[in-house]
Design a protein around this motif. Structure first.
Motif, short mmCIF file in Angstrom:
data_model
loop_
_atom_site.label_atom_id
_atom_site.label_comp_id
_atom_site.label_asym_id
_atom_site.label_seq_id
_atom_site.Cartn_x
_atom_site.Cartn_y
_atom_site.Cartn_z
N VAL A 1 20.17 49.90 43.22
CA VAL A 1 21.76 49.35 43.68
C VAL A 1 21.77 49.36 44.72
O VAL A 1 22.48 48.71 45.72
CB VAL A 1 22.18 50.07 42.54
N THR B 1 21.56 46.05 46.23
CA THR B 1 22.21 45.02 46.22
C THR B 1 24.16 45.23 46.36
O THR B 1 23.98 46.16 48.21
CB THR B 1 23.05 45.08 45.08
N GLU C 1 30.70 50.00 41.01
CA GLU C 1 30.38 50.50 41.85
C GLU C 1 30.33 52.49 41.70
O GLU C 1 29.86 53.03 41.62
CB GLU C 1 30.79 49.57 43.01
N GLY D 1 21.87 51.00 38.55
CA GLY D 1 22.47 50.77 38.70
C GLY D 1 22.56 50.44 37.38
O GLY D 1 23.90 50.16 36.74
N VAL E 1 28.47 53.53 39.11
CA VAL E 1 26.87 54.10 39.30
C VAL E 1 27.76 55.58 40.27
O VAL E 1 26.10 56.19 40.09
CB VAL E 1 26.56 52.32 40.58
N LEU F 1 20.39 43.95 35.29
CA LEU F 1 20.24 45.38 34.64
C LEU F 1 19.45 46.22 33.37
O LEU F 1 19.62 46.50 33.14
CB LEU F 1 22.38 45.73 34.34
#
Length: 466
Positions: free
Chosen positions: A258, A261, A122, A325, A125, A70
């Protein structure tokens, strides 16, 4: 000199021209200076937030390797955002010498979202992506609301930005916020040495090289820190981060979206509303910073298309950052101060800095090397830069009519906006936590809201001259 002329001739003097052509060997060090001025501050919010974040639906945290990736994405997003500001795509971009970076403004709200296990990393984001799109659309429609941001409001916001950064510079000089050895003699000495070198280089170097004074100070301060470390005098430089980065990520690594992932974004309406108002505050900061570039570096007022483009990048580049992200981006006040102090406004030169950021993101050890720069060195370089932002705001205020109305707006904006950040407790304890997170620790937000409300409500007829 016409600072905005277009010229085909390649000259090092063109670093003072917005669109002039500059030799690459001259552009790189000036671009590197911009990267070093903001590098640590660009990564610090990512470390703070992502280290505290829960994985949604659990109380597990992100792994060290994920956080390292990140940090890599933060450099990449900041480089892309800066490129958009310098060389716009459609109406997204200002064509001004503005450097983008991860914003501290969102820290409180992001921590509140990501430490809620029901939302987690999550959910944060998802809020960043949605909020960035929201601010981008608000920025594109600036012509409909710009009239409400009167000169006195813009001046107050610019001064507040400078004031809010003063403690950041001094915290760095002392060794970094939260450092166990904060205020140790070696931090103070290295910071002072760095500042003295910056000032000496400013006056002793000739021609365009005098504006590399910050880079000279950074290099000399860094070398002194290495001497202190190697000689066993003080542990100021830690190169172990480079080794750890190679072990965790490798020498070369591409930033990952992101969506590919295991932490796919989650879009929650409550999280969006929590962060949307902070995006409006960020828009006010960017408005002030963009205005400061125009008045301080170009010697003119900001144009509507520049404001719209700058705010659009502020929002849409934040959404791009969220897609990787990372946290929201904003125009970096450190670099605004560097531009106004040195007069180096050339877009191609600052593009070199953006490309260095992108390059550093592709080679994580390079980013880790930049990140080893001691906080005290950074503090010694930035204190004067931050003060120059406040100075530009005062110059903007000087252009306003000094009457009772202006006196009331300025006095109450700073008394309330700055005063809220200095109270002994939570002034907004009776309000939702989000309100306190926005105003208790952010002088810019308070100054902006109070000055805007007073500017809209107070009668404009001049009464008694001061």
């Amino acid at each position: 000199m016409d600072k905005e002329k277009n010229t085909e001739a390649v000259s090092e003097e063109n670093i003072y021209c917005l669109n002039g052509r500059v030799p690459v060997k001259k552009a790189i060090p000036f671009g590197l200076q911009h990267v070093l001025a903001m590098f640590v501050s660009n990564l610090a919010p990512v470390l703070i937030v992502c280290s505290a974040a829960f994985v949604r639906g659990s109380e597990n945290h992100l792994s060290a390797a994920e956080i390292t990736q990140l940090l890599q994405c933060a450099m990449f997003a900041a480089g892309i955002g800066t490129c958009l500001q310098l060389y716009p795509v459609w109406k997204i971009g200002s064509r001004l010498p503005i450097v983008m970076g991860v914003s501290f403004t969102f820290l409180g709200s992001l921590l509140m979202i990501c430490t809620n296990s029901e939302l987690g990393y999550e959910g944060m984001v998802g809020a960043v992506i949605a909020g960035g799109i929201f601010e981008g659309l608000v920025g594109m429609s600036a012509k409909y609301w710009k009239r409400f941001l009167t000169p006195v409001v813009s001046a107050c916001v610019v001064i507040a930005i400078g004031l809010s950064l003063l403690s950041v510079g001094m915290d760095s000089w002392g060794g970094g916020n939260g450092a166990e050895d904060f205020g140790a003699w070696y931090h103070l000495l290295v910071g002072f040495f760095t500042l003295v070198v910056c000032l000496a280089a400013r006056y002793l170097l000739k021609g365009v090289y005098k504006n590399l004074n910050v880079l000279v100070g950074l290099v000399c301060g860094y070398l002194l820190s290495i001497v202190f470390t190697v000689a066993g005098i003080a542990p100021m430089v830690d190169f172990s981060g480079i080794t750890k980065t190679i072990e965790q990520v490798g020498v070369f690594s591409l930033p990952k979206l992101v969506f590919f992932t295991s932490h796919k974004p989650v879009f929650d309406l409550g999280a969006f509303f929590t962060i949307a108002i902070v995006f409006l505050v960020s828009a006010a900061e960017t408005t002030g910073a963009t205005t400061a570039v125009c008045t301080g570096a170009l010697g003119r007022d900001i144009k509507m298309e520049e404001l719209q483009g700058s705010l659009a990048v502020d929002g849409f580049s934040s959404a791009i950052s969220g897609c990787f992200g990372c946290l929201p981006l904003t125009s970096f006040s450190q670099n605004i101060g560097l531009v106004t102090m040195t007069g180096v406004i050339n877009r191609f030169t600052i593009l070199m800095g953006a490309l260095i950021l992108i390059l550093a993101s592709l080679f994580p050890p390079l980013g880790a090397f930049f990140n080893s720069l001691p906080q005290a060195v950074l503090g010694g370089c930035t204190v004067m830069m931050f003060g120059s932002i406040m100075y530009e705001g005062i110059k903007m205020l000087k252009g306003c009519v000094f009457d009772d109305r202006t006196m009331i707006i300025v006095s109450l904006a700073f008394c309330i906006g700055v005063g809220l950040t200095q109270t002994s407790g939570n002034f907004f304890s009776a309000f939702p936590k989000e309100v306190g997170d926005i105003f208790n620790g952010n002088a810019v937000a308070g100054v902006f809201v109070v000055s805007l409300i007073l500017s809209l409500c107070l009668p404009k007829k001049k009464t008694t001259d001061l």
